[in-house]
Motif scaffolding. Structure first.
Motif, PDB file in Angstrom:
ATOM      1  N   PHE A   1       0.832  -1.206   0.000  1.00 27.59           N
ATOM      2  CA  PHE A   1       0.000   0.000   0.000  1.00 27.59           C
ATOM      3  C   PHE A   1       0.864   1.252   0.000  1.00 27.59           C
ATOM      4  O   PHE A   1       0.612   2.189  -0.767  1.00 27.59           O
ATOM      5  CB  PHE A   1      -0.931   0.009   1.213  1.00 27.59           C
ATOM      6  CG  PHE A   1      -1.687   1.296   1.372  1.00 27.59           C
ATOM      7  CD1 PHE A   1      -2.866   1.515   0.689  1.00 27.59           C
ATOM      8  CD2 PHE A   1      -1.209   2.305   2.207  1.00 27.59           C
ATOM      9  CE1 PHE A   1      -3.563   2.714   0.815  1.00 27.59           C
ATOM     10  CE2 PHE A   1      -1.893   3.503   2.343  1.00 27.59           C
ATOM     11  CZ  PHE A   1      -3.071   3.703   1.648  1.00 27.59           C
TER      12      PHE A   1
ATOM     13  N   ALA B   1       0.919   3.944  -2.918  1.00 28.82           N
ATOM     14  CA  ALA B   1       0.377   5.270  -2.593  1.00 28.82           C
ATOM     15  C   ALA B   1       1.429   6.343  -2.835  1.00 28.82           C
ATOM     16  O   ALA B   1       1.127   7.426  -3.362  1.00 28.82           O
ATOM     17  CB  ALA B   1      -0.095   5.306  -1.147  1.00 28.82           C
TER      18      ALA B   1
ATOM     19  N   ASN C   1      -1.931   1.726 -10.753  1.00 28.77           N
ATOM     20  CA  ASN C   1      -1.502   1.931  -9.365  1.00 28.77           C
ATOM     21  C   ASN C   1      -2.550   2.686  -8.564  1.00 28.77           C
ATOM     22  O   ASN C   1      -2.810   2.363  -7.395  1.00 28.77           O
ATOM     23  CB  ASN C   1      -0.181   2.688  -9.341  1.00 28.77           C
ATOM     24  CG  ASN C   1       0.988   1.828  -9.788  1.00 28.77           C
ATOM     25  OD1 ASN C   1       0.854   0.611  -9.938  1.00 28.77           O
ATOM     26  ND2 ASN C   1       2.127   2.446 -10.008  1.00 28.77           N
TER      27      ASN C   1
ATOM     28  N   VAL D   1      -4.435   1.085  -5.188  1.00 35.92           N
ATOM     29  CA  VAL D   1      -4.493   1.769  -3.902  1.00 35.92           C
ATOM     30  C   VAL D   1      -5.945   1.968  -3.466  1.00 35.92           C
ATOM     31  O   VAL D   1      -6.304   1.754  -2.301  1.00 35.92           O
ATOM     32  CB  VAL D   1      -3.752   3.119  -3.979  1.00 35.92           C
ATOM     33  CG1 VAL D   1      -3.984   3.946  -2.727  1.00 35.92           C
ATOM     34  CG2 VAL D   1      -2.263   2.896  -4.169  1.00 35.92           C
TER      35      VAL D   1
END
Length: 418
Positions: free
Chosen positions: A365, A369, A397, A401
């Motif tokens: 994560f 992020a 991506n 997330v």
């Protein structure tokens, strides 16, 4: 398409057909974006969108698989979160099709609009997946494999061309995975060394910006919370040390730039200012809705000679393109979309239950992020959204997330229903 129960912590799962299809699409996107073997396959019209055409059916199969095997969907719909981005994507696609069919413009903004829709598919896929950790481990391995091949090719040719041009938002944040995953101070220190190595592989001004954002992100998420348990004198010395370090970094950069002009990239300001001025003129001509994305995504530039086979080049700023082609409406819609996604991710990840994510998923994560956050300065100075492989990875991506945040919310609500 078979849906199985979620995987418990410590239990191993097997990648199914949809997983392998998604991974193969990611493999192609990484090859297109980084091109470690220098085959320029993303320039070939027949193949440049193959990864997108491949991955959409697997998104659909995964969606049907969950809904055929589960009586009631566990997770909330993704459309209420992403509707501003999806609306902008449809607007861009419509303007691009008008430019292609009516104005006979070849280089349109169709890539920019089409690849934004990947966000919804990726978010839905990760939110519904029974074991996304293994899938993301393979994704990370793909990226590292491409980096190692590209670094081997680049060795000895660093002054000529970087294999990681415009990829700093994807490569530098990878070190954050190992920082979060590390169990000792030595492991965290080695991850920061890896971050600096990845920064030097890119050799671009934006790589320095991305590294600064990455260090600030790691400090905010992992160092700052621990300062609460430190005495006032310790906190004061900590911030004093950060200030001194910042001054030294800026002074060192300025000294190198002044003493040896060719040691650092100059960013080609003459070319960029010329193209930015033309894009800004599009905005001032129609500041409300611009050209509705019916203009050319790349134009003929005769004022500059570049090391390429064509003088048809983009403006090198996705944000300016959105402003010039979509006006204030387009830019506000884009900003509102990012704000909604960012706010949803921040609120639900912060309010997650402690047992929602494993340590590895926490690391995934944070590096993803951080990659999304670091993409902002990169798209501000590069045409990322106009290149199939790089645009695909960018929005993939963002979707991953968002999907992880949706899992956090669903897990919390399942335990504490309102």
């Amino acid at each position: 398409m078979t849906y199985r129960r979620p995987v418990a912590f410590g239990e191993r799962s097997v990648l199914n057909l949809t997983d392998l299809g998604i991974l193969f699409g990611l493999f192609l996107a990484v090859m297109y974006a980084m091109d470690p073997f220098s085959i320029y396959i993303d320039k070939r019209t027949v193949f440049k969108h193959f990864h997108l055409m491949l991955i959409i059916p697997f998104f659909v199969l995964a969606w049907f698989g969950v809904r055929l095997n589960v009586a009631r969907p566990t997770f909330e719909p993704v459309t209420p979160i992403l509707w501003p981005l999806m609306l902008l994507a449809v607007w861009i696609i419509g303007g691009a099709l008008y430019a292609r069919l009516h104005s006979k413009i070849i280089e349109t903004f169709l890539i920019m609009g089409s690849y934004m829709l990947v966000t919804a598919g990726a978010a839905r896929f990760i939110a519904d997946h029974r074991d996304p950790e293994r899938l993301l481990n393979r994704y990370l391995a793909l990226l590292f494999g491409a980096i190692l091949i590209g670094a081997a090719w680049q060795a000895g040719y660093l002054r000529l061309w970087s294999k990681f041009h415009e990829m700093e938002a994807l490569t530098v944040p990878l070190a954050a995975f190992f920082f979060v995953r590390a169990k000792s101070p030595m492991g965290r220190a080695m991850s920061l060394v890896l971050m600096l190595v990845l920064m030097l592989l890119v050799i671009k001004n934006t790589s320095f910006l991305v590294t600064g954002i990455a260090l600030a992100y790691l400090w905010w998420c992992f160092v700052r919370p621990r300062l609460r348990d430190t005495y006032a004198l310790g906190r004061m010395l900590h911030f004093y040390g950060l200030a001194v370090l910042g001054v030294l970094v800026v002074a060192s950069y300025a000294a190198i730039k002044w003493l040896k002009h060719d040691a650092l990239p100059d960013g080609n300001p003459k070319y960029r200012l010329f193209t930015y001025e033309r894009t800004w003129a599009d905005f001032t001509h129609s500041p409300i809705w611009g050209k509705s994305f019916s203009g050319a995504g790349a134009e003929q530039f005769g004022q500059f000679q570049v090391a390429a086979s064509t003088q048809v080049l983009p403006s090198h700023s996705d944000l300016l393109d959105i402003l010039g082609q979509g006006g204030l409406i387009g830019m506000l819609l884009f900003g509102f979309a990012l704000w909604r996604i960012g706010r949803y991710v921040y609120v639900n990840y912060r309010a997650r239950r402690p047992d929602t994510l494993s340590r590895t998923m926490e690391a995934h994560f944070h590096w993803l992020a951080l990659s999304c956050l670091a993409s902002i300065p990169v798209v501000a100075f590069n045409p990322i959204m106009l290149q199939p492989g790089k645009a695909f990875l960018l929005w993939m991506n963002v979707g991953i997330v968002l999907g992880i945040a949706m899992r956090c919310r669903a897990n919390r609500e399942a335990v504490n229903p309102t």
